[in-house]
Write a protein that holds these residues in place. Structure first.
Motif, PDB file in Angstrom:
ATOM      1  N   LEU A  36       0.829  -1.210   0.000  1.00 44.91           N
ATOM      2  CA  LEU A  36       0.000   0.000   0.000  1.00 44.91           C
ATOM      3  C   LEU A  36       0.861   1.258   0.000  1.00 44.91           C
ATOM      4  O   LEU A  36       0.514   2.251  -0.646  1.00 44.91           O
ATOM      5  CB  LEU A  36      -0.960  -0.001   1.195  1.00 44.91           C
ATOM      6  N   VAL A  37       1.987   1.210   0.697  1.00 38.38           N
ATOM      7  CA  VAL A  37       2.916   2.347   0.709  1.00 38.38           C
ATOM      8  C   VAL A  37       3.426   2.597  -0.714  1.00 38.38           C
ATOM      9  O   VAL A  37       3.474   3.741  -1.181  1.00 38.38           O
ATOM     10  CB  VAL A  37       4.098   2.110   1.679  1.00 38.38           C
ATOM     11  N   ILE A  38       3.794   1.525  -1.422  1.00 39.85           N
ATOM     12  CA  ILE A  38       4.287   1.652  -2.798  1.00 39.85           C
ATOM     13  C   ILE A  38       3.198   2.251  -3.694  1.00 39.85           C
ATOM     14  O   ILE A  38       3.465   3.159  -4.485  1.00 39.85           O
ATOM     15  CB  ILE A  38       4.774   0.287  -3.339  1.00 39.85           C
ATOM     16  N   GLN A  39       1.969   1.770  -3.544  1.00 39.11           N
ATOM     17  CA  GLN A  39       0.859   2.300  -4.352  1.00 39.11           C
ATOM     18  C   GLN A  39       0.638   3.781  -4.061  1.00 39.11           C
ATOM     19  O   GLN A  39       0.400   4.578  -4.972  1.00 39.11           O
ATOM     20  CB  GLN A  39      -0.426   1.505  -4.090  1.00 39.11           C
ATOM     21  N   GLU A  40       0.735   4.151  -2.793  1.00 41.69           N
ATOM     22  CA  GLU A  40       0.552   5.549  -2.396  1.00 41.69           C
ATOM     23  C   GLU A  40       1.653   6.436  -3.000  1.00 41.69           C
ATOM     24  O   GLU A  40       1.383   7.501  -3.540  1.00 41.69           O
ATOM     25  CB  GLU A  40       0.579   5.629  -0.868  1.00 41.69           C
ATOM     26  N   LYS A  41       2.895   5.963  -2.928  1.00 40.54           N
ATOM     27  CA  LYS A  41       4.037   6.760  -3.422  1.00 40.54           C
ATOM     28  C   LYS A  41       4.036   6.873  -4.950  1.00 40.54           C
ATOM     29  O   LYS A  41       4.449   7.894  -5.482  1.00 40.54           O
ATOM     30  CB  LYS A  41       5.364   6.155  -2.969  1.00 40.54           C
ATOM     31  N   THR A  42       3.604   5.811  -5.639  1.00 40.43           N
ATOM     32  CA  THR A  42       3.622   5.838  -7.108  1.00 40.43           C
ATOM     33  C   THR A  42       2.320   6.365  -7.695  1.00 40.43           C
ATOM     34  O   THR A  42       2.283   6.755  -8.858  1.00 40.43           O
ATOM     35  CB  THR A  42       3.878   4.434  -7.697  1.00 40.43           C
ATOM     36  N   GLY A  43       1.267   6.333  -6.907  1.00 38.90           N
ATOM     37  CA  GLY A  43      -0.039   6.747  -7.404  1.00 38.90           C
ATOM     38  C   GLY A  43      -0.654   5.728  -8.350  1.00 38.90           C
ATOM     39  O   GLY A  43      -1.589   6.036  -9.091  1.00 38.90           O
ATOM     40  N   LYS A  44      -0.134   4.490  -8.306  1.00 37.10           N
ATOM     41  CA  LYS A  44      -0.615   3.437  -9.206  1.00 37.10           C
ATOM     42  C   LYS A  44      -0.794   2.131  -8.437  1.00 37.10           C
ATOM     43  O   LYS A  44      -0.123   1.902  -7.442  1.00 37.10           O
ATOM     44  CB  LYS A  44       0.400   3.194 -10.324  1.00 37.10           C
ATOM     45  N   ARG A  47       0.054  -3.722  -9.997  1.00 37.00           N
ATOM     46  CA  ARG A  47       0.034  -4.357 -11.323  1.00 37.00           C
ATOM     47  C   ARG A  47       0.247  -3.331 -12.431  1.00 37.00           C
ATOM     48  O   ARG A  47       0.823  -3.642 -13.469  1.00 37.00           O
ATOM     49  CB  ARG A  47      -1.212  -5.200 -11.533  1.00 37.00           C
ATOM     50  N   GLU A  48      -0.202  -2.092 -12.237  1.00 39.39           N
ATOM     51  CA  GLU A  48       0.025  -1.033 -13.236  1.00 39.39           C
ATOM     52  C   GLU A  48       1.513  -0.683 -13.288  1.00 39.39           C
ATOM     53  O   GLU A  48       2.075  -0.523 -14.371  1.00 39.39           O
ATOM     54  CB  GLU A  48      -0.787   0.219 -12.889  1.00 39.39           C
ATOM     55  N   THR A  49       2.137  -0.579 -12.123  1.00 35.68           N
ATOM     56  CA  THR A  49       3.572  -0.274 -12.065  1.00 35.68           C
ATOM     57  C   THR A  49       4.371  -1.387 -12.728  1.00 35.68           C
ATOM     58  O   THR A  49       5.289  -1.129 -13.509  1.00 35.68           O
ATOM     59  CB  THR A  49       4.034  -0.068 -10.613  1.00 35.68           C
ATOM     60  N   ARG A  64      13.813   1.122  -3.538  1.00 37.61           N
ATOM     61  CA  ARG A  64      14.013   2.540  -3.197  1.00 37.61           C
ATOM     62  C   ARG A  64      13.009   2.994  -2.132  1.00 37.61           C
ATOM     63  O   ARG A  64      13.382   3.629  -1.146  1.00 37.61           O
ATOM     64  CB  ARG A  64      13.867   3.399  -4.461  1.00 37.61           C
ATOM     65  N   ILE A  65      11.747   2.657  -2.318  1.00 35.95           N
ATOM     66  CA  ILE A  65      10.715   3.101  -1.372  1.00 35.95           C
ATOM     67  C   ILE A  65      10.910   2.444  -0.007  1.00 35.95           C
ATOM     68  O   ILE A  65      10.842   3.122   1.027  1.00 35.95           O
ATOM     69  CB  ILE A  65       9.300   2.843  -1.948  1.00 35.95           C
TER      70      ILE A  65
END
Length: 176
Positions: A36-44, A47-49, A64-65
């Motif tokens: 969820l942290v990764i999704q929040e930081k990337t805004g995606k 699976r989209e990333t 990195r995150i």
């Protein structure tokens, strides 16, 4: 920063998020899900990333995150691929006790089903068995504690984790 966190690692389907939420309640800690942290930081969505960046790109973003994750007094559930990030794992070991929720291949196979359906990061042509064998070595390398989950319910896994974590923290307290 002290090692006030508990970091859960393990194969997809081993229960890192489910065990993590309950463990956080029992230990009176916050809960952090790094996916969820990764999704929040990337805004995606993850699976989209992965679709946009590829597996190597996703692993670099995750590394990195997680290497810059700031958390105290938390139970941190990582994604199954977090162990591919040397920077991330070095940081997580610095800020917490890394607990490997170990499940046999058969157990993972039953809980997980299809790699594709579950959205598990894997290379084309890589089987669940290949992924299991590759990651198991990494989980064991980074783990401070290993909880064997085979035959245990979520509640029994949490109970075993609490016992082992409490013991480690008590031993640390005595050695200071």
């Amino acid at each position: 920063m002290t090692k006030s966190n508990i970091v859960l690692i393990g194969m997809p389907g081993c229960g890192k998020s489910t065990v993590g939420v309950i463990l956080a309640k029992v230990l009176k800690k916050r809960f952090v899900d790094t996916d969820l942290v990764i999704q929040e930081k990337t805004g995606k969505l993850l699976r989209e990333t992965i679709a946009e960046e590829g597996i190597e790109g996703f692993n670099a973003i995750e590394d990195r995150i997680l290497a810059s994750l700031q958390a105290e007094d938390a139970v941190i559930a990582t994604g199954g691929s977090a162990v591919y990030g040397a920077n991330a794992m070095a940081h997580l070991r610095e800020i917490g006790h890394v607990v490997y929720l170990r499940l046999s291949y058969a157990g993972v196979e039953v809980r997980l089903g299809s790699l594709e359906a579950r959205g598990v990061v894997h290379r084309p042509g890589q089987t669940l068995r290949d992924l299991y064998e590759e990651r198991t070595r990494l989980y064991e390398r980074y783990a401070d504690l290993i909880i064997d989950e085979d035959g245990l319910s979520i509640e029994a896994t949490v109970k075993r984790a609490v016992q082992q974590i409490t013991q480690v923290l008590a031993e640390e307290g005595r050695s200071k």
